[in-house]
Design a protein around this motif. Structure first.
Motif, PDB file in Angstrom:
ATOM      1  N   ILE A 105       0.840  -1.206   0.000  1.00  0.00           N
ATOM      2  CA  ILE A 105       0.000   0.000   0.000  1.00  0.00           C
ATOM      3  C   ILE A 105       0.871   1.250   0.000  1.00  0.00           C
ATOM      4  CG2 ILE A 105      -1.674   1.337   1.357  1.00  0.00           C
ATOM      5  CD1 ILE A 105      -2.899  -1.316   2.179  1.00  0.00           C
ATOM      6  N   LEU A 106       0.523   2.169  -0.889  1.00  0.00           N
ATOM      7  CA  LEU A 106       1.225   3.451  -0.937  1.00  0.00           C
ATOM      8  C   LEU A 106       0.368   4.496  -0.229  1.00  0.00           C
ATOM      9  CD1 LEU A 106       3.719   4.969  -2.186  1.00  0.00           C
ATOM     10  CD2 LEU A 106       2.190   5.593  -4.074  1.00  0.00           C
ATOM     11  N   PHE A 107       0.904   5.063   0.844  1.00  0.00           N
ATOM     12  CA  PHE A 107       0.239   6.185   1.516  1.00  0.00           C
ATOM     13  C   PHE A 107       0.833   7.448   0.911  1.00  0.00           C
ATOM     14  CE2 PHE A 107       0.071   2.563   4.350  1.00  0.00           C
ATOM     15  CZ  PHE A 107      -1.257   2.559   4.758  1.00  0.00           C
ATOM     16  N   SER A 108       0.080   8.045   0.005  1.00  0.00           N
ATOM     17  CA  SER A 108       0.671   9.063  -0.875  1.00  0.00           C
ATOM     18  C   SER A 108       0.413  10.490  -0.419  1.00  0.00           C
ATOM     19  CB  SER A 108       0.096   8.879  -2.282  1.00  0.00           C
ATOM     20  OG  SER A 108      -1.319   9.013  -2.244  1.00  0.00           O
ATOM     21  N   ASN A 109      -0.252  10.635   0.724  1.00  0.00           N
ATOM     22  CA  ASN A 109      -0.622  11.958   1.219  1.00  0.00           C
ATOM     23  C   ASN A 109      -1.417  12.725   0.159  1.00  0.00           C
ATOM     24  OD1 ASN A 109       0.021  15.004   2.160  1.00  0.00           O
ATOM     25  ND2 ASN A 109      -0.163  13.593   3.869  1.00  0.00           N
ATOM     26  N   ASP A 110      -1.088  13.999  -0.110  1.00  0.00           N
ATOM     27  CA  ASP A 110      -1.937  14.792  -1.014  1.00  0.00           C
ATOM     28  C   ASP A 110      -1.965  14.232  -2.445  1.00  0.00           C
ATOM     29  OD1 ASP A 110      -2.798  16.696   0.834  1.00  0.00           O
ATOM     30  OD2 ASP A 110      -1.073  17.997   0.483  1.00  0.00           O
ATOM     31  N   ALA A 111      -0.852  13.665  -2.900  1.00  0.00           N
ATOM     32  CA  ALA A 111      -0.807  13.163  -4.277  1.00  0.00           C
ATOM     33  C   ALA A 111      -1.886  12.100  -4.464  1.00  0.00           C
ATOM     34  CB  ALA A 111       0.564  12.557  -4.571  1.00  0.00           C
ATOM     35  N   PHE A 112      -2.532  12.142  -5.591  1.00  0.00           N
ATOM     36  CA  PHE A 112      -3.617  11.217  -5.965  1.00  0.00           C
ATOM     37  C   PHE A 112      -4.904  11.437  -5.146  1.00  0.00           C
ATOM     38  CE2 PHE A 112       0.432   8.686  -6.460  1.00  0.00           C
ATOM     39  CZ  PHE A 112       0.608   9.013  -7.791  1.00  0.00           C
ATOM     40  N   GLY A 113      -4.936  12.522  -4.366  1.00  0.00           N
ATOM     41  CA  GLY A 113      -6.115  12.800  -3.542  1.00  0.00           C
ATOM     42  C   GLY A 113      -7.147  13.626  -4.286  1.00  0.00           C
ATOM     43  N   GLN A 114      -8.267  13.814  -3.644  1.00  0.00           N
ATOM     44  CA  GLN A 114      -9.346  14.636  -4.188  1.00  0.00           C
ATOM     45  C   GLN A 114     -10.109  15.217  -2.996  1.00  0.00           C
ATOM     46  OE1 GLN A 114     -11.067  11.272  -3.955  1.00  0.00           O
ATOM     47  NE2 GLN A 114      -9.050  10.512  -4.489  1.00  0.00           N
ATOM     48  N   HIS A 115     -10.620  16.435  -3.164  1.00  0.00           N
ATOM     49  CA  HIS A 115     -11.501  16.968  -2.127  1.00  0.00           C
ATOM     50  C   HIS A 115     -12.892  16.440  -2.415  1.00  0.00           C
ATOM     51  CE1 HIS A 115      -8.591  19.224   0.013  1.00  0.00           C
ATOM     52  NE2 HIS A 115      -8.240  19.945  -1.037  1.00  0.00           N
ATOM     53  N   PHE A 116     -13.242  15.378  -1.739  1.00  0.00           N
ATOM     54  CA  PHE A 116     -14.453  14.643  -2.062  1.00  0.00           C
ATOM     55  C   PHE A 116     -14.910  13.908  -0.797  1.00  0.00           C
ATOM     56  CE2 PHE A 116     -16.244  11.654  -5.631  1.00  0.00           C
ATOM     57  CZ  PHE A 116     -17.534  11.942  -5.183  1.00  0.00           C
ATOM     58  N   ALA A 117     -15.996  14.398  -0.215  1.00  0.00           N
ATOM     59  CA  ALA A 117     -16.559  13.712   0.953  1.00  0.00           C
ATOM     60  C   ALA A 117     -17.535  12.655   0.463  1.00  0.00           C
ATOM     61  CB  ALA A 117     -17.292  14.708   1.849  1.00  0.00           C
ATOM     62  N   SER A 118     -17.336  11.436   0.892  1.00  0.00           N
ATOM     63  CA  SER A 118     -18.210  10.357   0.442  1.00  0.00           C
ATOM     64  C   SER A 118     -18.278   9.280   1.513  1.00  0.00           C
ATOM     65  CB  SER A 118     -17.634   9.776  -0.871  1.00  0.00           C
ATOM     66  OG  SER A 118     -18.278   8.581  -1.189  1.00  0.00           O
TER      67      SER A 118
END
Ligand code: FEO
Length: 399
Positions: free
Chosen positions: A159-172
């Motif tokens: 598992i890669l914990f990538s922090n902000d990279a590959f993230g999205q501001h998306f509440a779901s």
């Protein structure tokens, strides 16, 4: 709320349903966001990142339901920005002395934010931390998007914990990419990339090449915002490679602001002129004073050309046009074309100012700007249509 990702990892973050602005007022979050924090239980117990400061109490209370805090052996701070480190001061009051693994810059920045001399352990790319059956491997990710940013990779579970990279501001409620609407997900992911990562695109390409060169299998990517990439995680890596290589679609975006609708009519007529001669190109039109600036930036990101228009006012341009030009300058878009237009009453300085700002923002000026006096008459609108024709011709895709 907490949920188990697998036998080792539990998500212990916070979904922020109400968030509508991020980075002060600089980034709109129409769909909220999440601050993802992960608890790893092997022979050692590890906490990766925390949450934004307003949710500190809730975060710590939830964490205590999962674990006795004294059992946390290590904390990993992949990034010092307050949306991930905000709960550290209260947490560290409960478990002072717990080692915090971060980059050298991370330690410097966390000290500068919180003025506390916590037990920082500075790590570099390739450093590892044994946690039992598995180990953690640290990968510095400088300027993705801060000098301190870091990824952490968990062996065994891959598992890669990538922090902000590959993230999205998306509440779901659904925290995995295979559980939610792909259109919405990729819209939030590209908006995030366009508005935050664009200036660092050359580093994105290098970092992805470096990570791939380690030949580490990646079964899941756990970013610090939004959903987890569980189904074909390589898809977001591939998208990042595309986006980082001066991404563009067959699109032109027309951005304008207007006082008495003259510049609006110019914008619409130029758009018609483009479509007259170039059916295939997507033309999008936004009034920058009425549309969300970050949504507009996402459209600029997708465009191969933009037109920017404003009425001339006080020897200058309208404030919403100035604001979007300033944002674009900072984002350093590459290989995009642009031109200016606008109405005026006497001086008509607007298009010169816009053209200069576009040049400073790295856009290639594809044509001298067009300005029209007062309310455009039929002749003026014909000129705008012809102007659109020439832009449409110039942007035709080669057969
Ligand atoms: Fe999500 Fe750079 O903080």
């Amino acid at each position: 709320m907490a949920f188990k990702i697998n036998d080792t990892i539990t998500w212990v973050g916070k979904i922020d349903w109400e968030l509508r602005n991020f980075h002060g007022e600089e980034y709109s979050t129409h769909k909220g966001s999440s601050y993802n924090s992960y608890l790893l239980r092997d022979e050692k117990t590890v906490l990766i990142d925390t949450v934004w400061q307003p949710f500190t109490k809730e975060f710590i209370a939830n964490l205590k339901k999962e674990i006795n805090l004294d059992e946390i052996d290590y904390i990993i701070a992949n990034h010092s920005e307050v949306d991930h480190s905000g709960a550290l001061p209260e947490l560290m009051k409960e478990i002072p002395g717990t080692p915090i693994y971060c980059t050298k810059n991370g330690a410097k920045m966390l000290k500068a934010h919180y003025h506390e001399d916590w037990n920082f352990i500075e790590v570099k790319t390739g450093d590892t931390l044994e946690i039992g059956k598995n180990k953690l491997i640290f990968i510095e990710a400088r300027m993705l998007h801060w000098p301190d940013s870091m990824f952490t990779y968990l062996t065994g579970d891959n598992i890669l914990f990538s922090n902000d990279a590959f993230g999205q501001h998306f509440a779901s409620e659904e925290m995995y990419n295979d559980k939610i609407d792909k259109g919405e997900l990729f819209q939030e992911a590209i908006k995030y990339y366009a508005n935050i990562l664009t200036p660092f695109s050359p580093l994105v390409v290098k970092k992805i090449q470096e990570v791939l060169s380690f030949n580490l299998p990646v079964d899941m990517i756990c970013p610090s915002h939004g959903v987890i990439w569980r189904e074909v995680p390589i898809q977001i890596i591939n998208r990042y490679v595309e986006w980082a290589n001066n991404y563009q679609e067959n699109q032109i975006t027309i951005i304008y602001d207007t006082m008495w609708n003259a510049t609006r009519r110019m914008a619409e007529t130029i758009a018609e002129g483009i479509k007259d001669v170039n059916e295939d190109i997507v033309v999008k039109i936004y009034n920058s004073s009425k549309n969300d600036k970050n949504d507009i930036i996402a459209e600029v990101f997708k465009s191969k050309a933009i037109l920017v228009g404003s009425s001339t006012i006080n020897k200058g341009i309208l404030s919403s046009t100035a604001a979007i030009l300033e944002m674009m300058k900072g984002l350093e878009f590459k290989e995009k074309k642009a031109a200016a237009f606008g109405s005026y009453g006497w001086g008509g300085e607007g298009i010169k100012i816009i053209t200069k700002q576009l040049e400073e923002g790295g856009f290639e000026i594809m044509k001298d700007g067009i300005k029209e006096l007062w309310n455009p008459n039929r002749d003026a609108l014909d000129r705008c249509r012809n102007y659109g024709n020439s832009i449409g011709e110039a942007l035709k895709e080669k057969e």
